[in-house]
Scaffold this active site. Structure first.
Site, PDB file in Angstrom:
ATOM      1  N   GLY A   1       0.830  -1.203   0.000  1.00 45.38           N
ATOM      2  CA  GLY A   1       0.000   0.000   0.000  1.00 45.38           C
ATOM      3  C   GLY A   1       0.861   1.248   0.000  1.00 45.38           C
ATOM      4  O   GLY A   1       1.210   1.775   1.055  1.00 45.38           O
TER       5      GLY A   1
ATOM      6  N   GLY B   1       2.496   4.712   3.560  1.00 47.19           N
ATOM      7  CA  GLY B   1       3.463   3.726   3.068  1.00 47.19           C
ATOM      8  C   GLY B   1       4.445   4.352   2.090  1.00 47.19           C
ATOM      9  O   GLY B   1       5.655   4.037   2.123  1.00 47.19           O
TER      10      GLY B   1
ATOM     11  N   GLY C   1       0.719   4.497  -0.332  1.00 45.60           N
ATOM     12  CA  GLY C   1      -0.080   5.720  -0.322  1.00 45.60           C
ATOM     13  C   GLY C   1       0.574   6.774   0.528  1.00 45.60           C
ATOM     14  O   GLY C   1       1.812   6.883   0.579  1.00 45.60           O
TER      15      GLY C   1
ATOM     16  N   ASN D   1      -7.748   9.431  17.588  1.00 46.89           N
ATOM     17  CA  ASN D   1      -8.501   9.074  16.369  1.00 46.89           C
ATOM     18  C   ASN D   1     -10.014   8.975  16.594  1.00 46.89           C
ATOM     19  O   ASN D   1     -10.786   9.350  15.709  1.00 46.89           O
ATOM     20  CB  ASN D   1      -7.985   7.757  15.774  1.00 46.89           C
TER      21      ASN D   1
ATOM     22  N   LYS E   1      -3.409   5.898  20.973  1.00 48.42           N
ATOM     23  CA  LYS E   1      -3.589   6.507  19.650  1.00 48.42           C
ATOM     24  C   LYS E   1      -5.077   6.764  19.392  1.00 48.42           C
ATOM     25  O   LYS E   1      -5.461   7.760  18.779  1.00 48.42           O
ATOM     26  CB  LYS E   1      -2.989   5.587  18.577  1.00 48.42           C
TER      27      LYS E   1
HETATM   28  N1  LIG Z   1      -1.822   9.382   6.143  1.00 50.30           N
HETATM   29  C1  LIG Z   1      -1.493   9.602   7.395  1.00 50.30           C
HETATM   30  O1  LIG Z   1      -0.953  10.665   7.733  1.00 50.30           O
HETATM   31  C2  LIG Z   1      -1.736   8.536   8.442  1.00 50.30           C
HETATM   32  C3  LIG Z   1      -1.341   8.803   9.776  1.00 50.30           C
HETATM   33  C4  LIG Z   1      -1.510   7.825  10.742  1.00 50.30           C
HETATM   34  C5  LIG Z   1      -2.069   6.610  10.395  1.00 50.30           C
HETATM   35  N2  LIG Z   1      -2.493   6.396   9.125  1.00 50.30           N
HETATM   36  C6  LIG Z   1      -3.090   5.093   8.817  1.00 50.30           C
HETATM   37  O2  LIG Z   1      -2.292   4.445   7.840  1.00 50.30           O
HETATM   38  C7  LIG Z   1      -3.098   3.575   7.018  1.00 50.30           C
HETATM   39  C8  LIG Z   1      -2.878   3.950   5.562  1.00 50.30           C
HETATM   40  O3  LIG Z   1      -3.395   5.241   5.366  1.00 50.30           O
HETATM   41  P1  LIG Z   1      -2.982   6.205   4.174  1.00 50.30           P
HETATM   42  O4  LIG Z   1      -3.347   7.580   4.605  1.00 50.30           O
HETATM   43  O5  LIG Z   1      -1.588   5.934   3.739  1.00 50.30           O
HETATM   44  O6  LIG Z   1      -3.995   5.723   3.054  1.00 50.30           O
HETATM   45  P2  LIG Z   1      -3.834   5.845   1.457  1.00 50.30           P
HETATM   46  O7  LIG Z   1      -3.145   7.111   1.111  1.00 50.30           O
HETATM   47  O8  LIG Z   1      -5.191   5.603   0.895  1.00 50.30           O
HETATM   48  O9  LIG Z   1      -2.867   4.647   1.097  1.00 50.30           O
HETATM   49  C9  LIG Z   1      -3.276   3.326   0.955  1.00 50.30           C
HETATM   50  C10 LIG Z   1      -2.687   2.822  -0.334  1.00 50.30           C
HETATM   51  O10 LIG Z   1      -2.994   1.436  -0.476  1.00 50.30           O
HETATM   52  C11 LIG Z   1      -3.170   1.213  -1.854  1.00 50.30           C
HETATM   53  N3  LIG Z   1      -3.908  -0.024  -2.122  1.00 50.30           N
HETATM   54  C12 LIG Z   1      -5.209  -0.279  -1.895  1.00 50.30           C
HETATM   55  N4  LIG Z   1      -5.510  -1.531  -2.328  1.00 50.30           N
HETATM   56  C13 LIG Z   1      -4.376  -2.039  -2.829  1.00 50.30           C
HETATM   57  C14 LIG Z   1      -4.043  -3.264  -3.454  1.00 50.30           C
HETATM   58  N5  LIG Z   1      -4.965  -4.206  -3.642  1.00 50.30           N
HETATM   59  N6  LIG Z   1      -2.788  -3.462  -3.883  1.00 50.30           N
HETATM   60  C15 LIG Z   1      -1.864  -2.503  -3.725  1.00 50.30           C
HETATM   61  N7  LIG Z   1      -2.106  -1.311  -3.149  1.00 50.30           N
HETATM   62  C16 LIG Z   1      -3.349  -1.092  -2.722  1.00 50.30           C
HETATM   63  C17 LIG Z   1      -3.942   2.411  -2.332  1.00 50.30           C
HETATM   64  O11 LIG Z   1      -3.817   2.500  -3.740  1.00 50.30           O
HETATM   65  P3  LIG Z   1      -4.986   3.136  -4.643  1.00 50.30           P
HETATM   66  O12 LIG Z   1      -4.915   4.615  -4.356  1.00 50.30           O
HETATM   67  O13 LIG Z   1      -4.599   2.741  -5.997  1.00 50.30           O
HETATM   68  O14 LIG Z   1      -6.279   2.520  -4.147  1.00 50.30           O
HETATM   69  C18 LIG Z   1      -3.265   3.539  -1.558  1.00 50.30           C
HETATM   70  O15 LIG Z   1      -2.240   4.136  -2.302  1.00 50.30           O
HETATM   71  C19 LIG Z   1      -4.521   3.773   7.537  1.00 50.30           C
HETATM   72  O16 LIG Z   1      -4.853   2.782   8.474  1.00 50.30           O
HETATM   73  C20 LIG Z   1      -4.479   5.146   8.222  1.00 50.30           C
HETATM   74  O17 LIG Z   1      -5.485   5.296   9.214  1.00 50.30           O
HETATM   75  C21 LIG Z   1      -2.327   7.311   8.127  1.00 50.30           C
HETATM   76  C1  LIG Z   2      -3.064  11.866  14.983  1.00 48.53           C
HETATM   77  C2  LIG Z   2      -2.536  12.313  13.631  1.00 48.53           C
HETATM   78  C3  LIG Z   2      -3.394  13.400  13.070  1.00 48.53           C
HETATM   79  C4  LIG Z   2      -1.156  12.921  13.768  1.00 48.53           C
HETATM   80  O1  LIG Z   2      -0.712  13.124  14.975  1.00 48.53           O
HETATM   81  C5  LIG Z   2      -2.405  11.157  12.687  1.00 48.53           C
HETATM   82  O2  LIG Z   2      -1.522  10.270  13.243  1.00 48.53           O
HETATM   83  C6  LIG Z   2      -3.690  10.455  12.329  1.00 48.53           C
HETATM   84  O3  LIG Z   2      -4.453  10.989  11.537  1.00 48.53           O
HETATM   85  O4  LIG Z   2      -3.894   9.337  12.828  1.00 48.53           O
END
Ligand SMILES: NC(=O)c1ccc[n+]([C@@H]2O[C@H](COP(=O)([O-])OP(=O)(O)OC[C@H]3O[C@@H](n4cnc5c(N)ncnc54)[C@H](OP(=O)(O)O)[C@@H]3O)[C@@H](O)[C@H]2O)c1
Ligand SMILES: CC(C)(CO)[C@@H](O)C(=O)[O-]
Length: 326
Positions: A10, A15, A12, A196, A192
């Protein structure tokens, strides 16, 4: 060059960001992508970051796990709404003595993963990161970035600080990612959720950014009440979240740049919401211990309504685990 090989499931906002930092520091990183595969395999990744922009013109990009080598550390960075794919995509990329590193938000995910790859070690990471994917292969890192790592043992028994956690921490720290090591993963996950649960949920239901939720006396109070209820949930599983932590989270958010939560972004983009991992699993854990969390349940019920509407419109399934009828 580090000895540990990494796979990112993933690529995104999260990742893509951490994977790119690891590669930039000299680690071997294999990136699994879906819709961005062509762009990234041809042009690599672009990272705009408050810590300094950089590009990686070439990355090891894949659209199929069967073509990836098995790796020492497999980072799960999909949205939890896609975790139903894990039984298919996780086993081919993990070495027998490898580690699955779960960087997703929510509760109980390590337990689910242990059902898929029970023979390998699982580490959870709580990411305090504000990052968005703004275009294919283009990540914008807005703020923060620290990860708290904790190792999983069955029933979330605390493991203390393990050697594996330290090895992975070293690679991340060398890549400029700040790491904290936690002795108790379950406590870390509940902490966390103190952030959230109120902000992700209310931002969607009230159509508001974090600064708006904190500026209004009524929503600020509601945020605080929800935080205390998360602490009750933690207590039901034997974990104590001190009151001072709730105050820290409130002042941390007041100081934060106005932020549209990731759940709000998903909602605005009509993507399935991570309701089960964040809300449903927390309710179920507390319920198993005989504790009801009425305010969190009310958020859950409203979010399920909105999520179901999104899924119906798309005609796709949010196959997040959970009974879906709390
Ligand atoms: N972003 C942040 O700042 C942040 C902070 C703390 C925690 N998190 C957590 O981290 C996790 C990921 O969040 P994110 O923000 O990174 O989400 P995101 O930007 O949507 O990234 C997820 C990625 O997974 C890819 N994906 C989905 N299905 C797939 C498949 N079958 N094969 C390969 N790739 C695939 C998506 O590609 P497509 O776009 O092509 O569907 C997307 O690029 C979540 O649980 C979120 O709550 C995120
Ligand atoms: C809490 C946060 C906004 C950043 O501290 C992020 O980790 C999130 O969206 O989970």
């Amino acid at each position: 060059m580090g000895d540990i090989t990494y796979a990112i499931l993933g690529t995104g906002a999260l990742g893509g960001f951490y994977g790119a930092k690891l590669q930039k520091a000299g680690n071997e990183v294999h990136f699994l992508l879906k819709s961005d595969y062509l762009e990234v395999s041809q042009n690599g990744l672009v990272i705009e970051s408050k810590d300094g922009d950089f590009t990686l013109p070439q990355v090891l990009a894949y659209s199929d796990v069967e073509k990836m080598p098995s790796c020492d550390v497999v980072i799960v960075a999909l949205k939890t709404t896609q975790n139903h794919l894990l039984p298919h995509i996780l086993p081919p990329v993990i070495k027998d003595d490898g580690v699955v590193l779960v960087l997703q938000n929510g509760l109980g995910i390590e337990e689910e993963i242990s059902q898929i790859v029970g023979n390998v070690r699982i580490i959870g990471g709580l990411c305090f990161l504000c990052s968005n994917k703004v275009a294919p292969g283009h990540i914008r890192h807005l703020d923060y970035g620290q990860i708290t790592l904790g190792e999983y043992k069955s029933n979330y028994q605390p493991t203390g600080i393990t050697e594996k956690m330290q090895q992975i921490a070293e690679d991340f720290q060398n890549a400029g990612i700040s790491i904290e090591l936690a002795e108790d993963l379950l406590l870390g996950r509940w902490k966390k959720l103190v952030w959230n649960i109120p902000y992700n949920g209310l931002s969607v239901i009230l159509n508001a950014r974090t600064d708006e939720l904190m500026a209004d006396v009524h929503t600020r109070q509601l945020v605080e009440q929800l935080m205390y209820e998360v602490a009750l949930g933690a207590k039901s599983t034997g974990r104590v979240i001190p009151e001072s932590f709730i105050h820290t989270m409130l002042s941390y958010t007041i100081k934060m740049k106005p932020y549209r939560t990731s759940m709000k972004i998903d909602f605005d983009e009509s993507r399935p919401l991570e309701v089960e991992a964040i809300f449903g699993n927390s309710l179920r854990k507390a319920e198993t211990a005989g504790v009801n969390l009425p305010q969190i349940r009310s958020l859950y019920q409203q979010l399920k309504f909105l999520d179901t509407r999104i899924i119906r419109k798309q005609g796709t399934g949010n196959r997040e685990q959970g009974t879906g009828n709390r």
